[in-house]
Design a protein around this motif. Structure first.
Motif, PDB file in Angstrom:
ATOM      1  N   THR A   1       0.835  -1.193   0.000  1.00  0.00           N
ATOM      2  CA  THR A   1       0.000   0.000   0.000  1.00  0.00           C
ATOM      3  C   THR A   1       0.874   1.249   0.000  1.00  0.00           C
ATOM      4  O   THR A   1       2.018   1.220   0.447  1.00  0.00           O
TER       5      THR A   1
ATOM      6  N   THR B   1       0.355   5.870   0.002  1.00  0.00           N
ATOM      7  CA  THR B   1      -0.555   7.013   0.117  1.00  0.00           C
ATOM      8  C   THR B   1      -0.142   8.074  -0.880  1.00  0.00           C
ATOM      9  O   THR B   1       1.041   8.408  -1.007  1.00  0.00           O
ATOM     10  N   GLU B   2      -1.125   8.590  -1.604  1.00  0.00           N
ATOM     11  CA  GLU B   2      -0.856   9.695  -2.515  1.00  0.00           C
ATOM     12  C   GLU B   2      -1.926  10.758  -2.357  1.00  0.00           C
ATOM     13  O   GLU B   2      -3.064  10.471  -1.973  1.00  0.00           O
ATOM     14  N   THR B   3      -1.545  11.977  -2.606  1.00  0.00           N
ATOM     15  CA  THR B   3      -2.472  13.109  -2.503  1.00  0.00           C
ATOM     16  C   THR B   3      -3.051  13.401  -3.877  1.00  0.00           C
ATOM     17  O   THR B   3      -2.311  13.630  -4.838  1.00  0.00           O
TER      18      THR B   3
ATOM     19  N   PRO C   1      -5.465  13.132   0.937  1.00  0.00           N
ATOM     20  CA  PRO C   1      -4.655  11.908   0.918  1.00  0.00           C
ATOM     21  C   PRO C   1      -5.537  10.677   0.718  1.00  0.00           C
ATOM     22  O   PRO C   1      -6.598  10.549   1.330  1.00  0.00           O
ATOM     23  N   VAL C   2      -5.103   9.800  -0.157  1.00  0.00           N
ATOM     24  CA  VAL C   2      -5.850   8.569  -0.444  1.00  0.00           C
ATOM     25  C   VAL C   2      -4.894   7.387  -0.353  1.00  0.00           C
ATOM     26  O   VAL C   2      -3.779   7.450  -0.874  1.00  0.00           O
ATOM     27  N   GLU C   3      -5.321   6.320   0.318  1.00  0.00           N
ATOM     28  CA  GLU C   3      -4.481   5.118   0.416  1.00  0.00           C
ATOM     29  C   GLU C   3      -4.791   4.187  -0.745  1.00  0.00           C
ATOM     30  O   GLU C   3      -5.947   3.854  -1.002  1.00  0.00           O
ATOM     31  N   ARG C   4      -3.749   3.792  -1.452  1.00  0.00           N
ATOM     32  CA  ARG C   4      -3.897   2.900  -2.606  1.00  0.00           C
ATOM     33  C   ARG C   4      -3.280   1.544  -2.291  1.00  0.00           C
ATOM     34  O   ARG C   4      -2.304   1.445  -1.530  1.00  0.00           O
TER      35      ARG C   4
END
Length: 709
Positions: A282, A284-286, A300-303
């Motif tokens: 995993t 995290t990207e904004t 922020p979103v967790e991928r």
């Protein structure tokens, strides 16, 4: 002065529809790369990938592509069907939004597709903008919905009775668009059909769909989406294609995933089994998110990134690595491929250091350090990652730009591949040991080649690498006419020198049986004097650096004795050519001489001089003798049996084996490369058991009288 009244049918609504799509028509290369055949194929991939995304989401298992004779193409799937209800923000149906609005679709909200190939929301709308006509039909709720477009604008065509025609009169919608209901669909049946005609104002007439590329892409996709069936049909009748004589249809479906794909791509004999490495990570990207007020705000979103890799090493030296993101091919790599190579190199270097003593590698010598090309030699791999909203460099999606993927892939490869090198099973240990031997051999060969190159560079301009002294070269420099005879032994060389035409025939003697290169490493082959002399004389290099255009001779003729040893030497020579100078074989420039086995001396009558008849097999000898007996001609009983080329005098050798006017040559071909590879591995490889079985099974049919033939 007269003025023209403005066209009342051109309304503000047309501006809203065409505003974005006009930019596509003005700058198509920005969206599809080019307007040649490559761009035309890219448009088709955009439509097909929308259907494949449905398959990735588990909602589709059948896709059909038809290339029609009128240059149009149809893509049909049994997915959920494009939404036909009205989208509240635009007031348009889902079908019209997808095909007329840039950056709109089901890939942005995150609820419809967790991992997809279409990510920018421009695929279907770009294809629509670049089509003179596009028809879309959607099966949903037991109804068939239909909408047609002309260069991106919705409306109606006045089609003739013969069927849809992109040149028919087109009437655009003025007040509001209409998604027509044109029929009933079976209960529970859903899907989408898109048929479009590429706009020849954008694409030149010589831009055509490539059936071969379509087959390659369809096969590749069905490997990556197990269970999906893709059917291709070509109705164009284009010369030079499988459908030249009439419509042709092919279906592709596979269940083994990336492992089957790697096995399909592998061109050589396996050194390791096909290893399946999987894992996930995993990051995290904004990303900017549209809030309720219509403003973009960063959040922020967790991928999650899933990694699926199938890889195996073979006995060859070429590298075949295919990389994919959500089944979209990335031919120029990106962060996932960089992570794969980094993780692979790290694990291989550590394994070599751990086994340095057995491999005879010095950990202190910085020159003896494994490089990427050493580890990749002979590797066939399929590297796939799946993640939501990956970042590509451009709409053509040839390079993955999501940076955190590199570390995730490297971590998965490092963990999974280390476990393979530390395997505790007997088979696992054997494969790991063979692989390390191969990689170290590649490193040693690279070091040897570099040293040789440095030596060559130090020579001054007056010096040149001389050819072997034992080469009897020809005078002609015309490659198409010149011939090199590789002769068994010095005794045959003496006779051949007198028998040859020195103008265009060169001779190179070899001493007995050369090295079996099917078993030996590349470095051992380069050290072998006979192999090195052959490669040097031909002058085109070896292995991956072989340059067919640099070869000094148009024909290579293997001239060995007509006995068991001669056949073995010929097999060893062919193994050398097949493995390290393969283009010579593929070009049909390698031949085997056919020397005679017997000489019959026919007795002349009166003043008539006798004659000699040569035969090339026992059957031919028996047949010839019968003919002579029936004709009443006498011949001497002591029929000469040639066991070696040295037993002939120069005139006999020239007449029977070397003179182009009388000789017979057997051309060596490898039309079925895979079968030829298996034969060489069986007869000359390092695995003894299959060869022993082959000898035992063939022993019963052996004619002992032919052992010396």
């Amino acid at each position: 002065m007269t003025t023209t009244a403005p066209d009342s049918s051109y309304t503000a609504r047309h501006l809203s529809v065409l505003e974005g799509l006009e930019a596509v028509r003005k700058r198509p290369g920005m969206y599809i790369g080019s307007t040649d055949s490559r761009g035309l194929m890219h448009c088709l991939w955009e439509i097909i990938d929308n259907s494949v995304d449905e398959a990735l989401a588990g909602n589709c298992d059948d896709i059909r592509v038809v290339l029609h004779a009128d240059t149009s193409v149809t893509v049909e799937d049994n997915g959920r069907g494009i939404p036909v209800d009205v989208e509240p923000k635009t007031g348009l149906t889902g079908v019209e939004v997808v095909f007329t609005k840039l950056h709109a679709g089901g890939k942005f909200g995150g609820g419809s597709y967790t991992a997809s190939g279409g990510l920018h929301g421009v695929g279907a709308s770009v294809v629509n903008a670049l089509s003179s006509r596009l028809d879309v039909e959607v099966d949903r709720a037991s109804k068939v919905h239909r909408m047609t477009f002309h260069r991106g604008e919705p409306g109606r065509f006045a089609d003739p009775a013969s069927g849809p025609d992109p040149d028919a009169v087109f009437t655009p919608f003025v007040d509001r668009s209409e998604l027509e209901i044109v029929g009933k669909a079976k209960r529970g049946v859903t899907g989408t059909r898109v048929r479009y005609w590429a706009d020849r104002q954008i694409f030149p007439k010589n831009a055509v769909f490539s059936y071969d590329e379509l087959v390659t892409r369809a096969r590749q996709t069905t490997f990556l989406v197990p269970g999906l069936r893709i059917t291709l049909r070509d109705e164009r009748g284009v010369p030079g294609t499988p459908g030249e004589a009439g419509p042709v249809e092919e279906s592709f479906q596979h269940t083994g995933g990336t492992v089957d794909f790697a096995d399909f791509l592998a061109p050589d004999t396996a050194v390791t089994a096909t290893w399946h490495l999987t894992g996930s990570g995993t990051f995290t990207e904004t990303v900017p998110v549209l809030d309720e007020r219509g403003h973009m705000s960063p959040q922020p979103v967790e991928r999650e990134c899933e990694v699926d890799v199938a890889m195996r090493w073979g006995s060859g030296y070429g590298t075949e690595v295919r990389s994919f993101v959500n089944i979209i091919s990335t031919p120029k790599g990106g962060s996932h491929l960089a992570g794969f190579e980094a993780g692979l190199l790290k694990v291989v270097r550590k394994a070599v250091e751990t086994n340095a003593r057995r491999l005879k590698v010095s950990t202190k010598d910085t020159s003896q350090r494994i490089e990427k090309d050493d580890a990749l030699a002979g590797l066939t791999a399929v590297v796939t990652v799946r993640l939501a909203e990956p970042q590509f460099e451009g709409q053509t999606k040839e390079v993955l730009g999501t940076a955190p993927v590199r570390a995730i892939v490297a971590r998965v490869i490092e963990s999974e591949l280390t476990a393979r090198f530390n395997a505790t099973t007997r088979d696992g240990k054997t494969q790991a040991a063979l692989l390390l031997d191969k990689i170290v051999a590649e490193m040693n060969a690279r070091i040897s080649a570099r040293k040789q190159k440095e030596i060559s560079r130090r020579k001054n301009a007056l010096e040149s690498s001389s050819l072997p002294a034992k080469l009897a070269d020809c005078r002609s420099t015309d490659v198409g006419r010149s011939e090199l005879f590789i002769v068994e032994g010095d005794s045959a060389l003496g006779t051949a020198k007198l028998a040859r035409s020195s103008d265009f025939q060169a001779l190179l003697p070899i001493r007995g049986k050369i090295l079996n290169v099917q078993k030996a490493s590349l470095s051992d082959m380069l050290k072998n004097a006979e192999c090195a002399a052959i490669i040097q004389v031909i002058g085109a290099g070896s292995g991956r650096s072989f340059d067919l255009d640099a070869a000094r001779y148009g024909k290579i003729v293997l001239m060995t004795d007509a006995d068991v040893d001669g056949a073995h030497i010929r097999t060893l020579l062919l193994t050398l050519f097949f493995r390290y100078m393969r283009p010579m074989v593929d070009a049909g420039r390698v031949y085997a001489a056919v020397p005679p086995l017997h000489r019959i001396e026919v007795v002349g009558s009166g003043r008539k001089k006798g004659e000699y008849i040569y035969t090339y097999s026992e059957a031919e000898l028996a047949s010839t003798l019968k003919k002579l007996d029936r004709a009443g001609r006498r011949y001497k009983d002591d029929i000469q049996r040639y066991k070696g080329l040295g037993e002939m005098d120069a005139d006999q050798l020239a007449e029977t084996t070397m003179d182009p006017r009388h000789r017979t040559l057997r051309r060596v071909t490898a039309q079925h490369a895979e079968a030829a590879e298996r034969v060489f591995e069986l007869l000359m490889g390092s695995d003894v058991a299959p060869r022993k079985q082959f000898i035992v099974e063939g022993a019963q049919g052996l004619d002992r009288a032919r052992i010396d033939a």
